[in-house]
Design a protein around this motif. Structure first.
Motif, PDB file in Angstrom:
ATOM      1  N   LEU A 335       0.846  -1.190   0.000  1.00  0.00           N
ATOM      2  CA  LEU A 335       0.000   0.000   0.000  1.00  0.00           C
ATOM      3  C   LEU A 335       0.881   1.238   0.000  1.00  0.00           C
ATOM      4  N   SER A 336       0.512   2.216  -0.830  1.00  0.00           N
ATOM      5  CA  SER A 336       1.318   3.414  -0.982  1.00  0.00           C
ATOM      6  C   SER A 336       0.414   4.631  -1.042  1.00  0.00           C
ATOM      7  N   ALA A 337       0.741   5.641  -0.239  1.00  0.00           N
ATOM      8  CA  ALA A 337       0.031   6.917  -0.248  1.00  0.00           C
ATOM      9  C   ALA A 337       0.982   7.984  -0.762  1.00  0.00           C
ATOM     10  N   GLY A 338       0.521   8.767  -1.745  1.00  0.00           N
ATOM     11  CA  GLY A 338       1.379   9.756  -2.377  1.00  0.00           C
ATOM     12  C   GLY A 338       0.904  11.172  -2.160  1.00  0.00           C
ATOM     13  N   GLN A 339       1.759  12.101  -2.596  1.00  0.00           N
ATOM     14  CA  GLN A 339       1.410  13.507  -2.498  1.00  0.00           C
ATOM     15  C   GLN A 339       0.294  13.899  -3.446  1.00  0.00           C
ATOM     16  N   ASP A 340      -0.028  13.032  -4.398  1.00  0.00           N
ATOM     17  CA  ASP A 340      -1.150  13.298  -5.292  1.00  0.00           C
ATOM     18  C   ASP A 340      -2.493  13.021  -4.650  1.00  0.00           C
ATOM     19  N   GLY A 341      -2.501  12.512  -3.415  1.00  0.00           N
ATOM     20  CA  GLY A 341      -3.748  12.271  -2.693  1.00  0.00           C
ATOM     21  C   GLY A 341      -4.353  10.913  -2.917  1.00  0.00           C
ATOM     22  N   THR A 342      -3.728  10.063  -3.721  1.00  0.00           N
ATOM     23  CA  THR A 342      -4.292   8.748  -4.005  1.00  0.00           C
ATOM     24  C   THR A 342      -3.685   7.699  -3.083  1.00  0.00           C
ATOM     25  N   LEU A 343      -4.423   6.626  -2.899  1.00  0.00           N
ATOM     26  CA  LEU A 343      -3.972   5.458  -2.168  1.00  0.00           C
ATOM     27  C   LEU A 343      -3.991   4.289  -3.142  1.00  0.00           C
ATOM     28  N   GLN A 344      -2.834   3.681  -3.373  1.00  0.00           N
ATOM     29  CA  GLN A 344      -2.709   2.639  -4.379  1.00  0.00           C
ATOM     30  C   GLN A 344      -2.039   1.416  -3.780  1.00  0.00           C
ATOM     31  N   SER A 345      -2.279   0.283  -4.443  1.00  0.00           N
ATOM     32  CA  SER A 345      -1.683  -0.981  -4.043  1.00  0.00           C
ATOM     33  C   SER A 345      -0.899  -1.524  -5.219  1.00  0.00           C
ATOM     34  N   PHE A 346       0.383  -1.835  -4.991  1.00  0.00           N
ATOM     35  CA  PHE A 346       1.261  -2.362  -6.026  1.00  0.00           C
ATOM     36  C   PHE A 346       1.601  -3.808  -5.687  1.00  0.00           C
ATOM     37  N   SER A 347       1.481  -4.663  -6.701  1.00  0.00           N
ATOM     38  CA  SER A 347       1.769  -6.079  -6.521  1.00  0.00           C
ATOM     39  C   SER A 347       3.207  -6.357  -6.903  1.00  0.00           C
ATOM     40  N   THR A 348       3.877  -7.169  -6.104  1.00  0.00           N
ATOM     41  CA  THR A 348       5.240  -7.586  -6.420  1.00  0.00           C
ATOM     42  C   THR A 348       5.269  -8.783  -7.354  1.00  0.00           C
ATOM     43  N   VAL A 349       4.088  -9.341  -7.676  1.00  0.00           N
ATOM     44  CA  VAL A 349       4.011 -10.509  -8.548  1.00  0.00           C
ATOM     45  C   VAL A 349       3.833 -10.085  -9.995  1.00  0.00           C
ATOM     46  N   HIS A 350       2.787  -9.292 -10.279  1.00  0.00           N
ATOM     47  CA  HIS A 350       2.512  -8.860 -11.646  1.00  0.00           C
ATOM     48  C   HIS A 350       1.706  -7.573 -11.605  1.00  0.00           C
ATOM     49  N   GLU A 351       1.868  -6.760 -12.655  1.00  0.00           N
ATOM     50  CA  GLU A 351       1.207  -5.466 -12.690  1.00  0.00           C
ATOM     51  C   GLU A 351      -0.308  -5.577 -12.792  1.00  0.00           C
ATOM     52  N   ARG A 352      -0.809  -6.689 -13.302  1.00  0.00           N
ATOM     53  CA  ARG A 352      -2.263  -6.810 -13.442  1.00  0.00           C
ATOM     54  C   ARG A 352      -2.970  -6.920 -12.098  1.00  0.00           C
ATOM     55  N   PHE A 353      -2.225  -7.170 -11.024  1.00  0.00           N
ATOM     56  CA  PHE A 353      -2.821  -7.238  -9.690  1.00  0.00           C
ATOM     57  C   PHE A 353      -2.762  -5.897  -8.960  1.00  0.00           C
ATOM     58  N   ASN A 354      -2.268  -4.854  -9.617  1.00  0.00           N
ATOM     59  CA  ASN A 354      -2.244  -3.533  -8.997  1.00  0.00           C
ATOM     60  C   ASN A 354      -3.668  -3.017  -8.794  1.00  0.00           C
ATOM     61  N   LYS A 355      -3.828  -2.213  -7.758  1.00  0.00           N
ATOM     62  CA  LYS A 355      -5.132  -1.631  -7.458  1.00  0.00           C
ATOM     63  C   LYS A 355      -4.957  -0.147  -7.177  1.00  0.00           C
ATOM     64  N   ALA A 409     -10.497  15.016  10.683  1.00  0.00           N
ATOM     65  CA  ALA A 409     -11.264  13.807  10.383  1.00  0.00           C
ATOM     66  C   ALA A 409     -10.415  12.833   9.575  1.00  0.00           C
ATOM     67  N   THR A 410     -10.449  11.580   9.979  1.00  0.00           N
ATOM     68  CA  THR A 410      -9.757  10.521   9.244  1.00  0.00           C
ATOM     69  C   THR A 410     -10.761   9.740   8.413  1.00  0.00           C
ATOM     70  N   THR A 411     -10.268   9.116   7.367  1.00  0.00           N
ATOM     71  CA  THR A 411     -11.139   8.387   6.438  1.00  0.00           C
ATOM     72  C   THR A 411     -10.846   6.899   6.513  1.00  0.00           C
ATOM     73  N   THR A 412     -11.865   6.113   6.203  1.00  0.00           N
ATOM     74  CA  THR A 412     -11.706   4.663   6.117  1.00  0.00           C
ATOM     75  C   THR A 412     -11.739   4.242   4.656  1.00  0.00           C
ATOM     76  N   TRP A 413     -11.037   3.142   4.357  1.00  0.00           N
ATOM     77  CA  TRP A 413     -10.926   2.650   2.987  1.00  0.00           C
ATOM     78  C   TRP A 413     -11.149   1.146   2.994  1.00  0.00           C
ATOM     79  N   ASN A 414     -11.710   0.650   1.889  1.00  0.00           N
ATOM     80  CA  ASN A 414     -11.957  -0.772   1.741  1.00  0.00           C
ATOM     81  C   ASN A 414     -11.038  -1.317   0.661  1.00  0.00           C
ATOM     82  N   TYR A 415     -10.176  -2.246   1.032  1.00  0.00           N
ATOM     83  CA  TYR A 415      -9.185  -2.773   0.093  1.00  0.00           C
ATOM     84  C   TYR A 415      -9.823  -3.686  -0.954  1.00  0.00           C
ATOM     85  N   GLN A 416     -10.791  -4.475  -0.565  1.00  0.00           N
ATOM     86  CA  GLN A 416     -11.386  -5.423  -1.501  1.00  0.00           C
ATOM     87  C   GLN A 416     -12.255  -4.735  -2.535  1.00  0.00           C
TER      88      GLN A 416
END
Length: 912
Positions: A335-355, A409-416
């Motif tokens: 899981l990675s949070a950037g200065q662009d405001g997005t929250l992304q998930s990067f897979s170490t197996v293959h790019e098609r599993f990125n979220k 205020a903090t936010t909640t996120w759903n990974y699935q």
């Protein structure tokens, strides 16, 4: 003391790098019948297939960042500063073009030549093969600053140049002559693009105008205007509908109808930054775009009304990531949070599993009416500064909680579901100006503990989002900013630390303070390793302290960083002993670490602004590994399995993976001295997945090709399928079986056709012309010999039967039967041809090549002509010689088969 690099970690690959501000280049592979898009990423470029957007090639690095790209069928050209490099097979540099005095900003491949333009006004035409300068033109940037160029279709040796002053010039690069000058439209030219119609080009200007101009007549056919600033890219659709797409600096794409001369549709915020390149695939309703937001997108036009939808996407962070954490126990997702405001998930197996979990947005139902007047930017939440995740209950409710910059205020996120959750966690009666600074989710996944800048530490239920209490008297846990929060495995303890130099131990359920510890400096961050119960704190004086939460004492102190400690991670490594060798020296030299760690070995990895990544060994209390990187790391995460270390760096959009060498073999680690000078390790690059690698057979020059015959004593079979030779002896039966039951019936009423005279111009034949044509066929037409018979006769003099054999290989079973029938005199041949064919079979058996074809052809030949050959003494003598060769060859093969079968049976039955 000099250093030799890291002995524990090795660079592996980088995740999340796809594109930058350089426009992409598009290639078409003739053999694969597939399009490939080439994008620049720093000092190298990546090649993706458009069908799946999978990376197929990564080029070697260049000395500087790539400024422009171009590609033809064979090579990819990349400019870095004043140097132009040509790459073969999308990877290797095969030629350098050095001759510019200023930075190259435009490239245009044109046949066997390459045209380049720099910022100083020089336009050079290069010979691609030799690398020599074919033509050099110089323009005064004050009067004609070259800003765009293109090759008009069907204009031989012509190139059209556009300037930032607005004028256009048409040049002949072979004769070095200026053919015509176009006055322009009082605006700088930014893009030139050939349209599907000959003589018509599209011109994009700095004022937002799109001009469709006929360069042969010097006449403007139509023009459009977009309201988003300069035109950054133009592309014409070639699969039917007359459509042109235009890009803008705001990331919007507009689609214009050239027939109706109006706007069809527009895609706002197609990219987060300027559209660097937009290209329609030839003959397909697909548009490929890239931008400086680190994204490649493929759009397909299948919507009603001519609209497009997003088909495929590869994207990373458009701004550098600030916080990364491994998500899950398998270590395959980060899981990675950037200065662009997005929250992304990067897979170490293959790019098609990125979220991509997206960008947080304001969601207040009470202000729904007010939201209609808000802009897109006002609805977005600021960047995430800290987050915590848990997989325990993520299938039941939200498992990620994030703190945002300058928000309480903090936010909640759903990974699935890859979306932002429904809860905005905010403490009741909060102070004005307070912001959330730290967050932690309990190991059970039911509660979130959040700290704020006003000293509050609150507990929330993640299922309902309700507030479940706070720590401390007067609802205040610290007299300052809360810097870190942690909870133990059994939800018995809550640990908090703040800018008041205090570390406090709280009972999780009763929320009572049990103990507090005074630190030597204000803590910057805190990390708890729940399995070992070790709590690491990074202090503002660049030191580290490790606290045992059971004894609540400082057990280790580390010093060595020369900058702010940005992040740290701990890991317990459990391995069996391979060698139990322990050597002790005196206390001045400290202790040697075993080559393989003991089951209770523990590491602590820290990163700081001094650009170092350090690994500390807790049992020995010493630094065991340290290395430098080019840019300061801001966050670090070690996978739960211990195989990869992930780092994020300043001004870098990617996540860098480092392999743990100790998992691959024994690694000797020694305590490093105080004067240790770490060496610089190069940041890892992108690697290509084995399943996505491109095989450029049309570009490959040194591909190994197997010999036709490995040895004279061996027998080599042909590569033809069995259907081409196995059924030759049964052709009569196959034809009889496939014969139709009833003859084809004539149509009831055949249409009437007037007789025509053959020729390019359709013309009806007159009655006299029709009657003069003879209905008797000429015997010369029937007596024509085939190519096989002609080459067979010439092979008798040359002694080489390769050409007639090649013609037979191209024939099907039916055609092969016809060719063999035509060898006999009654089929138009001669007895000499029968003897030559026997010699051809004899040469095939002597060489050992095409062993299966020789037997099949001989069997069919004897079936057709054995009766006539038996009456010729010369032919019988040749057949007897051929029979002896066959018996000898089969005897040698039978001996080899018997030897192999004997050895195989012995191997199967022998007692081992």
């Amino acid at each position: 003391m000099p250093a030799g690099g890291s002995s524990l970690f090795s660079g592996f690959r980088v995740l999340g790098l796809y594109s930058n501000h350089v426009p992409h280049a598009l290639r078409y592979h003739l053999k694969h019948r597939e399009f490939y898009v080439v994008t620049a990423v720093g000092r190298s470029f990546h090649t993706f297939n458009v069908n799946r957007l999978g990376i197929v090639a990564v080029s070697n690095s260049l000395p500087d960042d790539i400024t422009c790209l171009a590609a033809d069928r064979m090579l990819v050209f990349a400019a870095t500063g004043r140097l132009i490099s040509a790459f073969a097979r999308n990877k290797e540099v095969v030629m350098h073009y050095n001759g510019h005095e200023q930075e190259v900003r435009l490239l245009l491949p044109l046949g066997d030549q390459l045209i380049s333009a720099d910022s100083g006004g020089d336009v050079i035409v290069w010979d691609v093969q030799s690398g020599e300068v074919y033509l050099r033109l110089h323009f005064d940037p004050a009067t004609f600053d070259v800003s765009a160029m293109m090759h008009p279709s069907t204009y031989l040796n012509k190139v059209l140049l556009g300037s930032s002053q607005g004028a256009l010039q048409l040049w002949n690069i072979k004769t070095s002559k200026l053919l015509f000058t176009f006055a322009g439209w009082s605006a700088g030219v930014t893009v030139l693009q050939q349209s599907p119609a000959v003589d018509v080009v599209g011109v994009g200007t700095a004022t937002g105008r799109i001009i469709i101009h006929n360069i042969r007549l010097d006449e403007t056919l139509m023009s459009f205007t977009q309201d988003w600033g300069p035109i950054t890219s133009l592309s014409f659709r070639t699969d039917g509908p007359p459509t042109v797409a235009s890009g803008s600096p705001q990331g919007h794409i507009a689609f214009w109808d050239l027939e109706r001369r109006q706007l069809i549709t527009q895609h706002r915020h197609a990219h987060r930054t300027s559209i660097a390149g937009a290209t329609f695939l030839q003959g397909e309703p697909i548009l490929v775009t890239n931008g400086a937001d680190n994204a490649i997108k493929v759009w397909i036009f299948d919507q009603e009304g001519g609209g497009a939808r997003l088909l495929r996407i590869r994207q990373g962070h458009s701004a550098p990531p600030t916080t990364i954490h491994h998500h899950g126990n398998d270590g395959k997702n980060i899981l990675s949070a950037g200065q662009d405001g997005t929250l992304q998930s990067f897979s170490t197996v293959h790019e098609r599993f990125n979220k991509n979990l997206g960008h947080g947005s304001v969601n207040k139902k009470k202000e729904k009416k007010k939201k209609k007047g808000l802009t897109y930017e006002e609805l977005r939440l600021p960047a995430i500064t800290a987050f915590s995740s848990s997989v325990t209950r993520q299938s039941d409710w939200d498992g990620i909680v994030a703190c945002h910059r300058d928000r309480l205020a903090t936010t909640t996120w759903n990974y699935q579901r890859c979306t932002m959750g429904a809860h905005h966690l905010q403490p009741p009666g909060s102070r004005r100006g307070a912001i959330a600074t730290a967050v932690n989710i309990t190991s059970c996944g039911n509660f979130a503990v959040i700290g704020s800048s006003c000293g509050r530490v609150d507990v929330y239920n993640l299922q309902s989002g309700l507030h479940r209490g706070c720590y401390g008297d007067d609802e205040k846990a610290h007299n300052g900013v809360v810097r870190g929060i942690a909870t133990d495995t059994l939800n018995q303890l809550t640990l908090t630390t703040g800018s008041d130099w205090l570390l406090k131990f709280w009972r999780f359920k009763s929320k009572k303070l049990e103990e507090e510890m005074k630190l030597n400096a204000a803590p910057a961050s805190m990390k708890l390793h729940r399995e070992s119960g070790m709590l690491a704190l990074a202090l503002d004086d660049f030191t580290l302290v490790v606290v045992d939460i059971e004894t609540r004492r400082v057990v280790r102190k580390f010093a060595g960083h020369h900058g702010n400690i940005n992040d740290m991670v701990g890991w317990m490594k459990v391995l069996a002993y391979i060698h139990y060798v322990t050597q002790y020296a005196n206390r001045k030299l400290n202790v040697f670490i075993p080559q393989t760690f003991s089951p209770d070995g523990r590491w602590l990895v820290t990163v700081a602004m001094d650009c170092t990544i350090r690994t500390w060994d807790l049992p020995s209390g010493s630094l065991v590994d340290c290395f430098l990187v080019a840019t300061a790391p801001v966050s670090v995460s070690l996978s739960p399995t211990g195989d990869f270390l992930a780092t994020a760096h300043v001004d870098s959009l990617g996540l860098y993976l480092w392999t743990n060498k100790s998992l691959c073999g024994p690694v000797g680690l020694r305590p490093l001295p105080a004067d240790y000078q770490p060496a610089v390790e190069t940041l890892p690059g992108v690697t290509v997945e084995e399943t996505e690698q491109e095989v450029n057979s049309e570009e490959e020059e040194d591909v190994y090709q197997s010999a036709e015959q490995l040895g004279a004593e061996l027998v080599t079979l042909s590569l033809l399928p069995e259907s081409r030779w196995k059924s030759l002896l049964h052709l009569d039966e196959i034809k009889k079986r496939n014969k139709p039951v009833a003859p084809p019936a004539a149509p009831a009423a055949a249409p009437f056709f007037l007789p025509t005279v053959p020729g390019l111009t359709p013309r009806f034949a007159t009655q006299t012309e029709h009657e003069t044509q003879s209905k008797v066929l000429n015997w010369g037409v029937l007596s024509q010999r085939s190519d096989f018979i002609c080459t067979l006769e010439s092979a008798l003099t040359t002694g080489s039967f390769d050409q007639p054999l090649r013609l037979l290989k191209d024939c099907g079973p039916a055609a092969l039967s016809v060719e063999l029938n035509s060898l006999a005199p009654e089929g138009g041949g001669a007895r000499e041809l029968l003897l030559v064919f026997i010699q051809m079979i004899d040469s095939m058996l002597a060489s050992g090549r095409d062993f299966d074809l020789a037997h099949a052809y001989l069997a069919l030949f004897l079936k057709r002509h054995l009766r006539s050959l038996s009456q010729d003494a010369t032919a019988m003598e040749a057949l007897n010689h051929l029979s002896s060769r066959l018996e000898k060859g089969w005897a040698e093969l039978q001996a080899s088969f018997d030897q192999s079968l004997c050895l195989l049976s012995y191997t199967k039955s022998a007692l081992l």
